[in-house]
Design a protein around this motif. Structure first.
Motif, PDB file in Angstrom:
ATOM      1  N   ASP A  61       0.810  -1.225   0.000  1.00 55.30           N
ATOM      2  CA  ASP A  61       0.000   0.000   0.000  1.00 55.30           C
ATOM      3  C   ASP A  61       0.841   1.272   0.000  1.00 55.30           C
ATOM      4  OD1 ASP A  61      -2.783  -1.234   2.060  1.00 55.30           O
ATOM      5  OD2 ASP A  61      -2.339  -1.418  -0.086  1.00 55.30           O
ATOM      6  N   SER A  62       1.947   1.234   0.697  1.00 58.97           N
ATOM      7  CA  SER A  62       2.732   2.457   0.879  1.00 58.97           C
ATOM      8  C   SER A  62       3.381   2.973  -0.400  1.00 58.97           C
ATOM      9  CB  SER A  62       3.808   2.231   1.945  1.00 58.97           C
ATOM     10  OG  SER A  62       4.705   1.221   1.532  1.00 58.97           O
ATOM     11  N   VAL A  63       3.429   2.162  -1.453  1.00 58.69           N
ATOM     12  CA  VAL A  63       4.067   2.612  -2.698  1.00 58.69           C
ATOM     13  C   VAL A  63       3.073   2.806  -3.832  1.00 58.69           C
ATOM     14  CG1 VAL A  63       6.169   1.402  -2.026  1.00 58.69           C
ATOM     15  CG2 VAL A  63       4.616   0.354  -3.698  1.00 58.69           C
ATOM     16  N   LYS A  86      10.797   8.581  -0.722  1.00 59.41           N
ATOM     17  CA  LYS A  86      10.791   9.103   0.644  1.00 59.41           C
ATOM     18  C   LYS A  86      11.936   8.465   1.439  1.00 59.41           C
ATOM     19  CE  LYS A  86       5.722   9.316   0.526  1.00 59.41           C
ATOM     20  NZ  LYS A  86       4.460   8.868   1.184  1.00 59.41           N
ATOM     21  N   GLU A  88      11.853   6.905   4.084  1.00 61.97           N
ATOM     22  CA  GLU A  88      11.451   5.579   4.589  1.00 61.97           C
ATOM     23  C   GLU A  88      11.521   4.488   3.531  1.00 61.97           C
ATOM     24  OE1 GLU A  88       9.702   8.442   4.810  1.00 61.97           O
ATOM     25  OE2 GLU A  88       7.537   8.077   4.589  1.00 61.97           O
ATOM     26  N   ASN A  89      11.787   4.865   2.283  1.00 60.69           N
ATOM     27  CA  ASN A  89      11.991   3.872   1.231  1.00 60.69           C
ATOM     28  C   ASN A  89      13.428   3.350   1.212  1.00 60.69           C
ATOM     29  OD1 ASN A  89       9.937   5.961  -0.850  1.00 60.69           O
ATOM     30  ND2 ASN A  89       9.292   4.158   0.297  1.00 60.69           N
TER      31      ASN A  89
END
Length: 114
Positions: A61-63, A86, A88-89
């Motif tokens: 989901d985050s990407v 980001k 966090e990636n």
């Protein structure tokens, strides 16, 4: 034996883009799925995106909306276009190929600076 060669990792500023590629070679008869996983420092390896031989894709989901996975079946190659990166990636990104059994690449480091 199957070999996976990854390329495209590196250092990028937040908001930037990178494109990962993974080329498979060797005794490959039928690829069911190719994809990308990542492992951040101190965390477990997680799915980023996968694509099946039929073209179905799946993303964490985050990407979604920022990363796009694509596959060139004729060349046994999979790509991951990563936009709006980001911090966090930041992680080591691994290519995975499933053709009756799993094969993994050695990983490529992605570092996103803030």
């Amino acid at each position: 034996q199957v070999q996976l060669v990854e390329s495209g990792g590196g250092l990028v500023q937040a908001g930037g883009s990178l494109r990962l590629s993974c080329a498979a070679s060797g005794s490959i008869f039928s690829i069911n799925l190719m994809g990308w996983y990542r492992q951040a420092l101190g965390k477990q390896r997680e799915l980023v995106a996968t694509v099946t031989s039929g073209g179905s894709t799946n993303y964490v989901d985050s990407v979604k909306g920022r990363f796009t996975i694509s596959r060139d079946n004729g060349k046994n190659t999979v790509h991951l276009q990563m936009n709006s990166l980001k911090p966090e990636n930041t992680a080591v990104y691994y290519c995975r190929l499933f053709a009756g059994q799993n094969f993994w690449g050695q990983g490529t480091q992605i570092t996103v600076s803030s």
